[in-house]
Scaffold this active site. Structure first.
Site, PDB file in Angstrom:
ATOM      1  N   ARG A  62      58.420  23.058  29.197  1.00 47.98           N
ATOM      2  CA  ARG A  62      57.382  22.704  28.222  1.00 47.98           C
ATOM      3  C   ARG A  62      56.927  23.971  27.486  1.00 47.98           C
ATOM      4  NH1 ARG A  62      53.684  18.847  32.028  1.00 47.98           N
ATOM      5  NH2 ARG A  62      54.245  20.416  33.588  1.00 47.98           N
ATOM      6  N   CYS A  85      50.558  25.005  30.220  1.00 45.14           N
ATOM      7  CA  CYS A  85      49.127  25.301  30.356  1.00 45.14           C
ATOM      8  C   CYS A  85      48.580  26.255  29.305  1.00 45.14           C
ATOM      9  CB  CYS A  85      48.850  25.837  31.752  1.00 45.14           C
ATOM     10  SG  CYS A  85      49.112  24.582  33.011  1.00 45.14           S
ATOM     11  N   LEU A 104      47.013  26.928  40.610  1.00 44.07           N
ATOM     12  CA  LEU A 104      48.364  27.239  41.089  1.00 44.07           C
ATOM     13  C   LEU A 104      49.281  27.614  39.936  1.00 44.07           C
ATOM     14  CD1 LEU A 104      50.466  24.731  40.355  1.00 44.07           C
ATOM     15  CD2 LEU A 104      49.343  23.646  42.267  1.00 44.07           C
ATOM     16  N   GLU A 119      42.546  23.464  39.147  1.00 47.92           N
ATOM     17  CA  GLU A 119      43.671  23.986  39.929  1.00 47.92           C
ATOM     18  C   GLU A 119      44.202  25.256  39.278  1.00 47.92           C
ATOM     19  OE1 GLU A 119      44.957  23.143  42.966  1.00 47.92           O
ATOM     20  OE2 GLU A 119      45.881  25.049  42.467  1.00 47.92           O
TER      21      GLU A 119
HETATM   22  P1  NAD Z   1      52.690  16.464  34.825  1.00 50.09           P
HETATM   23  O1  NAD Z   1      52.950  15.952  33.468  1.00 50.09           O
HETATM   24  O2  NAD Z   1      53.745  17.243  35.544  1.00 50.09           O
HETATM   25  O3  NAD Z   1      52.293  15.246  35.796  1.00 50.09           O
HETATM   26  C1  NAD Z   1      51.438  14.219  35.470  1.00 50.09           C
HETATM   27  C2  NAD Z   1      51.860  12.970  36.245  1.00 50.09           C
HETATM   28  O4  NAD Z   1      50.888  11.947  36.050  1.00 50.09           O
HETATM   29  C3  NAD Z   1      53.188  12.377  35.790  1.00 50.09           C
HETATM   30  O5  NAD Z   1      54.032  12.225  36.919  1.00 50.09           O
HETATM   31  C4  NAD Z   1      52.813  11.027  35.182  1.00 50.09           C
HETATM   32  O6  NAD Z   1      53.814  10.039  35.371  1.00 50.09           O
HETATM   33  C5  NAD Z   1      51.565  10.697  35.972  1.00 50.09           C
HETATM   34  N1  NAD Z   1      50.678   9.715  35.356  1.00 50.09           N
HETATM   35  C6  NAD Z   1      50.317   9.575  34.051  1.00 50.09           C
HETATM   36  N2  NAD Z   1      49.419   8.565  33.919  1.00 50.09           N
HETATM   37  C7  NAD Z   1      49.203   8.067  35.163  1.00 50.09           C
HETATM   38  C8  NAD Z   1      48.372   7.028  35.687  1.00 50.09           C
HETATM   39  N3  NAD Z   1      47.577   6.320  34.909  1.00 50.09           N
HETATM   40  N4  NAD Z   1      48.399   6.797  37.019  1.00 50.09           N
HETATM   41  C9  NAD Z   1      49.199   7.536  37.825  1.00 50.09           C
HETATM   42  N5  NAD Z   1      50.000   8.527  37.391  1.00 50.09           N
HETATM   43  C10 NAD Z   1      50.002   8.794  36.086  1.00 50.09           C
HETATM   44  O7  NAD Z   1      51.363  17.317  34.720  1.00 50.09           O
HETATM   45  P2  NAD Z   1      50.945  18.624  35.561  1.00 50.09           P
HETATM   46  O8  NAD Z   1      51.705  19.799  35.078  1.00 50.09           O
HETATM   47  O9  NAD Z   1      50.953  18.294  37.009  1.00 50.09           O
HETATM   48  O10 NAD Z   1      49.447  18.806  35.053  1.00 50.09           O
HETATM   49  C11 NAD Z   1      48.404  17.913  35.418  1.00 50.09           C
HETATM   50  C12 NAD Z   1      47.075  18.543  35.049  1.00 50.09           C
HETATM   51  O11 NAD Z   1      46.883  19.755  35.800  1.00 50.09           O
HETATM   52  C13 NAD Z   1      46.954  18.960  33.582  1.00 50.09           C
HETATM   53  O12 NAD Z   1      45.633  18.789  33.169  1.00 50.09           O
HETATM   54  C14 NAD Z   1      47.297  20.445  33.610  1.00 50.09           C
HETATM   55  O13 NAD Z   1      46.701  21.150  32.543  1.00 50.09           O
HETATM   56  C15 NAD Z   1      46.684  20.860  34.926  1.00 50.09           C
HETATM   57  N6  NAD Z   1      47.306  22.052  35.543  1.00 50.09           N
HETATM   58  C16 NAD Z   1      48.646  22.212  35.513  1.00 50.09           C
HETATM   59  C17 NAD Z   1      49.216  23.325  36.128  1.00 50.09           C
HETATM   60  C18 NAD Z   1      50.707  23.549  36.091  1.00 50.09           C
HETATM   61  O14 NAD Z   1      51.125  24.666  36.402  1.00 50.09           O
HETATM   62  N7  NAD Z   1      51.522  22.563  35.742  1.00 50.09           N
HETATM   63  C19 NAD Z   1      48.400  24.245  36.786  1.00 50.09           C
HETATM   64  C20 NAD Z   1      47.033  24.035  36.825  1.00 50.09           C
HETATM   65  C21 NAD Z   1      46.489  22.921  36.197  1.00 50.09           C
END
Ligand code: NAD
Length: 436
Positions: free
Chosen positions: A329, A261, A151, A149
């Site tokens: 973060r 990230c 975004l 992703e």
């Molecule tokens: P986040 O911490 O905001 O969200 C993760 C969610 O997963 C939380 O709500 C948590 O409660 C839930 N979770 C944890 N274990 C779980 C399980 N076993 N079952 C169901 N839910 C569970 O994380 P994020 O910022 O959305 O990032 C997620 C991934 O995407 C990461 O690998 C990150 O590097 C990647 N990413 C993030 C962004 C960004 O801008 N935040 C952009 C691109 C990619």
């Protein structure tokens, strides 16, 4: 199409909501019961422009549902997105326990062909590990796809609805067809869906983020040099950005990159290179420069006050790691706050969206103001740490009157130098001469 999204954080919630917006039947799963309850009531646990409206609409029309019951979500889904955290482990490599744990749980309850899509940022070889989980815990054939992703928080809805590109790593033709169908509505303007193998796709995400972080660290070094030689980094930025090979975007210097990230992804790529006996030298410098850049503003403040910060009060505008998000973060503001407090200073902060998160983290170590001007009352200086639009054109007469002294340290170069001379401020920004 019936879709399950596992994890409703910044990526999962935006993914689920935007997939529902094009008519899919989406069910989002999170282990955090409180989040699920909020979402069921149509409340977004995060601040992301435009999200709340889409959330309401799709919940009301029955296309978007939330649960903490994995089996309920997985049962009927044709495509399962993993949008789970991949935080840095102790050694800097990505912690895959969430992704692999959920893969095992899904394998145990899967009873028909599914496309398992990893949206989380994961190191090269993760698709193989997820496949191995399914082979170990299930007899059902699934396709494991890497679909990183790209975004950006703050414009996540726009980025998801109209992405520059969609990268899909798979060699499974059935999965390719299903995902092409799913994503076609988002690329109607002609932006590409780029198919590749899983490993290349996994590396694409790390290479993209690391390249962007490199641009930031490079410009921060240019800024530091500008201060030494009496040049203006904003002029240099315009001068180089006009070259199409360089491009205008992402050339702003500041107080170091943060967020969930860049820091973790640069570190994870460096670690992954190291594990493969490759010394990725640039990445080590990018990290080193960034760590130093987070200290430059406090160093300037210490110099200005001859090292005597004890008892001084600093008004902070901005806490989030960037504007239009409540995400703190790895925000540079947190390190700056810690440094100021360590030197015995007081901090009064204002941020349009991120104050609640900082309060959860730091409690009453920091005072919070109701608005940007209240933060200034009686403060020794104003520090600008996040470039929210609302800070760009303040009432300088009011700012000067509320502050104890007319002193601004600007980590985001929001104001023009002439403007600051005109208003009679001491103004110290990044990569430009200080105005006194
Ligand atoms: P986040 O911490 O905001 O969200 C993760 C969610 O997963 C939380 O709500 C948590 O409660 C839930 N979770 C944890 N274990 C779980 C399980 N076993 N079952 C169901 N839910 C569970 O994380 P994020 O910022 O959305 O990032 C997620 C991934 O995407 C990461 O690998 C990150 O590097 C990647 N990413 C993030 C962004 C960004 O801008 N935040 C952009 C691109 C990619």
């Amino acid at each position: 199409m019936k879709i399950a999204v596992i994890g409703t954080g910044y990526v999962g919630l935006v993914t689920g909501t935007c997939l529902a917006e094009t008519g899919n039947d989406v069910i989002c799963v999170d282990i955090n019961q409180q989040k699920v309850e909020m979402l069921r009531n149509g409340e977004s646990p995060i601040y992301e422009p435009g999200l709340q409206t889409l959330l309401h609409r799709n919940i009301a029309e029955g296309r978007l549902n939330f649960t903490s019951n994995l089996a309920e979500a997985v049962k009927e889904a044709a495509v399962i997105f993993l949008a789970l955290p991949t935080p840095p482990g102790g050694d800097g490599s990505a912690d895959l326990s969430y992704v692999l744990g959920a893969s095992r749980d899904i394998a145990l309850i899967t009873s028909s062909y599914k496309v398992i899509v990893t949206k989380s940022t994961v190191p090269v070889g993760t698709a193989d590990k997820v496949k191995a989980m399914f082979e170990q815990y299930s007899d059902i054939q699934v396709a494991v796809v890497s679909n990183p992703e790209f975004l950006r928080e703050g414009v996540a809805i726009e980025d998801f609805m109209k992405p520059d590109r969609i990268v899909i790593g798979t060699t499974d033709d059935r999965a390719k067809k299903i995902l092409t169908e799913l994503y076609t509505p988002y690329v109607r303007q002609g932006n590409p869906i780029i198919f590749m193998d899983e490993r290349s796709s996994e590396l694409t995400k790390y290479a993209a983020n690391s390249f962007l972080a490199t641009k930031i660290s490079f410009m921060n070094e240019v800024a530091n040099l500008c201060e030494k030689v009496g040049a203006n980094v904003d002029m240099v930025r315009l001068g180089i950005g006009a070259d199409e090979r360089i491009g205008k975007r992402f050339l702003f210097s500041g107080i170091g990159y943060g967020g969930s990230c860049f820091p973790k992804d640069v570190q994870a790529l460096a670690k992954s290179a190291q594990e493969n006996e490759y010394d990725f030298k640039i990445l080590n410098s990018v990290m080193e420069v960034n760590a130093l850049q987070k200290t430059v503003l406090v160093d300037k403040i210490k110099k200005y006050y001859d090292g005597e910060l004890s008892g001084k009060t600093f008004a902070l505008w901005g806490l989030a790691f960037k504007p239009e998000t409540d995400d703190i973060r790895e925000a540079p503001a947190l390190e700056i706050i810690e440094a100021l407090l360590q030197h015995g200073a007081n901090v009064v902060a204002y941020d349009p969206e991120a104050m609640a998160n900082v309060k959860d983290l730091l409690g009453d170590k920091v005072a919070f103001a109701d608005n940007q001007y209240d933060a200034l009352r009686g403060a020794d200086a104003l520090l600008i740490l996040t470039e929210w639009s609302v800070f760009r054109n303040p009432d300088f007469v009011k700012v000067g009157a509320l502050l104890k002294s007319k002193v601004i340290f600007d980590g985001r170069n929001l104001f023009g130098l002439e403007q600051m001379v005109e208003h009679g401020f001491y103004y110290n920004s990044v990569g430009r001469k200080a105005i006194s």
